[in-house]
Design a protein around this motif. Structure first.
Motif, PDB file in Angstrom:
ATOM      1  N   ALA A   3       0.845  -1.192   0.000  1.00  0.00           N
ATOM      2  CA  ALA A   3       0.000   0.000   0.000  1.00  0.00           C
ATOM      3  C   ALA A   3       0.879   1.240   0.000  1.00  0.00           C
ATOM      4  O   ALA A   3       1.926   1.288   0.662  1.00  0.00           O
ATOM      5  CB  ALA A   3      -0.912   0.021   1.223  1.00  0.00           C
TER       6      ALA A   3
ATOM      7  N   SER B  77      -3.072   4.318  -2.713  1.00  0.00           N
ATOM      8  CA  SER B  77      -3.288   3.245  -3.682  1.00  0.00           C
ATOM      9  C   SER B  77      -2.814   1.939  -3.073  1.00  0.00           C
ATOM     10  O   SER B  77      -2.018   1.925  -2.126  1.00  0.00           O
ATOM     11  CB  SER B  77      -2.554   3.533  -5.002  1.00  0.00           C
ATOM     12  OG  SER B  77      -1.162   3.656  -4.785  1.00  0.00           O
ATOM     13  N   VAL B  78      -3.324   0.834  -3.607  1.00  0.00           N
ATOM     14  CA  VAL B  78      -2.951  -0.489  -3.113  1.00  0.00           C
ATOM     15  C   VAL B  78      -2.605  -1.390  -4.290  1.00  0.00           C
ATOM     16  O   VAL B  78      -3.018  -1.158  -5.428  1.00  0.00           O
ATOM     17  CB  VAL B  78      -4.077  -1.134  -2.274  1.00  0.00           C
ATOM     18  CG1 VAL B  78      -4.381  -0.297  -1.039  1.00  0.00           C
ATOM     19  CG2 VAL B  78      -5.333  -1.341  -3.102  1.00  0.00           C
TER      20      VAL B  78
ATOM     21  N   ASP C  19      -8.824   5.230   2.872  1.00  0.00           N
ATOM     22  CA  ASP C  19      -8.900   4.809   4.274  1.00  0.00           C
ATOM     23  C   ASP C  19      -7.883   5.575   5.123  1.00  0.00           C
ATOM     24  O   ASP C  19      -6.718   5.737   4.736  1.00  0.00           O
ATOM     25  CB  ASP C  19      -8.614   3.313   4.411  1.00  0.00           C
ATOM     26  CG  ASP C  19      -9.770   2.443   3.966  1.00  0.00           C
ATOM     27  OD1 ASP C  19     -10.901   2.955   3.877  1.00  0.00           O
ATOM     28  OD2 ASP C  19      -9.544   1.238   3.709  1.00  0.00           O
TER      29      ASP C  19
ATOM     30  N   ALA D  66      -7.155  -6.514   0.215  1.00  0.00           N
ATOM     31  CA  ALA D  66      -8.602  -6.448   0.429  1.00  0.00           C
ATOM     32  C   ALA D  66      -8.987  -5.732   1.718  1.00  0.00           C
ATOM     33  O   ALA D  66     -10.106  -5.238   1.841  1.00  0.00           O
ATOM     34  CB  ALA D  66      -9.192  -7.861   0.442  1.00  0.00           C
TER      35      ALA D  66
ATOM     36  N   ALA E 144      -8.336   0.173   1.515  1.00  0.00           N
ATOM     37  CA  ALA E 144      -8.617   0.688   0.172  1.00  0.00           C
ATOM     38  C   ALA E 144      -8.230   2.156   0.115  1.00  0.00           C
ATOM     39  O   ALA E 144      -8.097   2.821   1.154  1.00  0.00           O
ATOM     40  CB  ALA E 144     -10.103   0.519  -0.155  1.00  0.00           C
ATOM     41  N   PRO E 145      -8.020   2.690  -1.084  1.00  0.00           N
ATOM     42  CA  PRO E 145      -7.727   4.117  -1.205  1.00  0.00           C
ATOM     43  C   PRO E 145      -8.758   4.964  -0.469  1.00  0.00           C
ATOM     44  O   PRO E 145      -9.963   4.720  -0.561  1.00  0.00           O
ATOM     45  CB  PRO E 145      -7.758   4.349  -2.717  1.00  0.00           C
ATOM     46  CG  PRO E 145      -7.345   3.030  -3.296  1.00  0.00           C
ATOM     47  CD  PRO E 145      -7.975   2.007  -2.396  1.00  0.00           C
TER      48      PRO E 145
END
Length: 361
Positions: free
Chosen positions: A32, A71-72, A83, A77, A80-81
């Motif tokens: 991430a 971004s990840v 968070d 899972a 996510a963008p």
């Protein structure tokens, strides 16, 4: 596409840190990219700069951080963008023998990002504790990101990423402080004060703060210490025993990481009491204790890595306590600073003038 950001780098043992351009790659599988909003200046960063951890220079310093996932990579899972997350340096694997036994806080195979951040000339950087958050953005393993309530201030949230969690966890998780216990904390910097807060949260009846600096002892009282001992003027072992009916404390937390203060902790505990080492020693330090005393006093001698925390369990809980007004994380923040003030923050840390300096982006 890789990004260029500013970051604080330690190029050599004892050399002043410098503000450098860092190349941060796009996240790969399981990784991430996090935009850092705040990062505390922890004594561990100074340990890195002084070569007290290892000699894998140059280091990208900073690890006590909170920010937003930008971004990840493939297969991520849990975050996510967008968070808001606190970064942790114990991303558990879920597969090792500790994890399989239901003790993931002892995980023996924790994760970091596979890809390396670099300087402009391609020199690979060693991120402090696998994080490297004295930078506008950093690359971590997705498991190092713990989602918490986004309404909290990043400047206080990030402190759970290391020092505050280490201290609170040393009391609650490792020391198992219970209602009515007596607790002594040797060393009242950020981690020691957090241990005092943890002991108070756990319901300790007597909390004895020990330090050689009266300024730190005054802060410890504000954090919840019921008694203070200046060990420069008074034998701390005798003082702790005197405050506990001659017996010693049920739990003694050593938050310095030196052989002489560990010996004090060992002899200041009650029979069958617990010593918790949360202070970080340097590689050359050696400890000698009479083996008969180790046997005869019983109890437990424990080391506390990261407060034996499980970030997915402990971070959200402590943030909720803070937002409810039951845990004042803001009390740990002495000042907020800019990214290029980290070297000055190290100087203030050495002089004992701050509890925590926090870089705010």
């Amino acid at each position: 596409m890789a990004q260029q950001v500013r970051g604080v780098v330690a190029r050599g043992k004892g050399s002043p840190v410098s503000l450098e351009t860092i190349i941060v790659p796009d996240p790969g599988p399981g990784e991430a990219l996090v935009r850092i909003q705040a990062c505390g200046v922890c004594h561990t960063d100074l340990h890195y700069r002084e070569g007290g951890i290892n000699d894998d220079f140059p280091f990208l310093l900073g690890h006590e951080a909170a920010g937003v996932v930008e971004s990840v990579g493939e297969g991520v899972a849990d975050v996510a963008p967008g968070d808001f997350v606190i970064l942790n340096w114990r991303a558990v694997c879920g597969q090792c023998r500790a994890c399989r036994r239901g003790r993931p806080w002892y995980c023996f195979d924790t994760h970091n990002a596979e890809q390396k951040m670099t300087l402009l000339d391609g020199t690979e950087l060693s991120p402090a504790l696998g994080i490297g958050a004295f930078a506008e953005k950093t690359l971590v393993h997705a498991g190092q990101c713990t989602k918490v309530d986004p309404t909290v201030s990043p400047a206080v949230a990030g402190l759970l990423g290391c020092g505050v969690m280490a201290g609170i966890g040393a009391a609650i998780n490792t020391g198992n402080v219970g209602r009515g216990d007596s607790v002594a904390v040797i060393g009242c910097g950020g981690v020691g004060d957090a241990a005092i807060v943890g002991a108070r949260l756990a319901g300790a009846a007597k909390i004895i703060a020990v330090d050689i600096d009266d300024r730190k002892l005054e802060t410890a009282k504000r954090m919840g210490a019921t008694h203070t001992v200046n060990s420069k003027a008074t034998d701390p072992v005798e003082a702790i025993r005197g405050l506990t009916g001659g017996n010693g404390a049920d739990v003694v937390i050593e938050a310095v990481g030196r052989p002489e203060t560990y010996r004090q902790a060992f002899y200041a505990r009650d029979l069958a009491g617990t010593v918790v080492l949360v202070g970080v020693p340097t590689p050359e330090m050696q400890l000698e204790l009479p083996l008969l005393d180790v046997f005869g006093r019983g109890g437990a001698l424990k080391s506390s890595w990261y407060g034996d925390c499980l970030p997915s369990r402990d971070f959200p809980m402590l943030i909720d306590l803070h937002l409810q007004g039951r845990l004042d994380l803001g009390a740990f923040v002495t000042e907020t600073i800019a990214l290029d003030d980290v070297e000055k923050a190290f100087d203030r840390m050495r002089s004992g003038d701050v509890l925590r300096s926090v870089v705010v982006f």
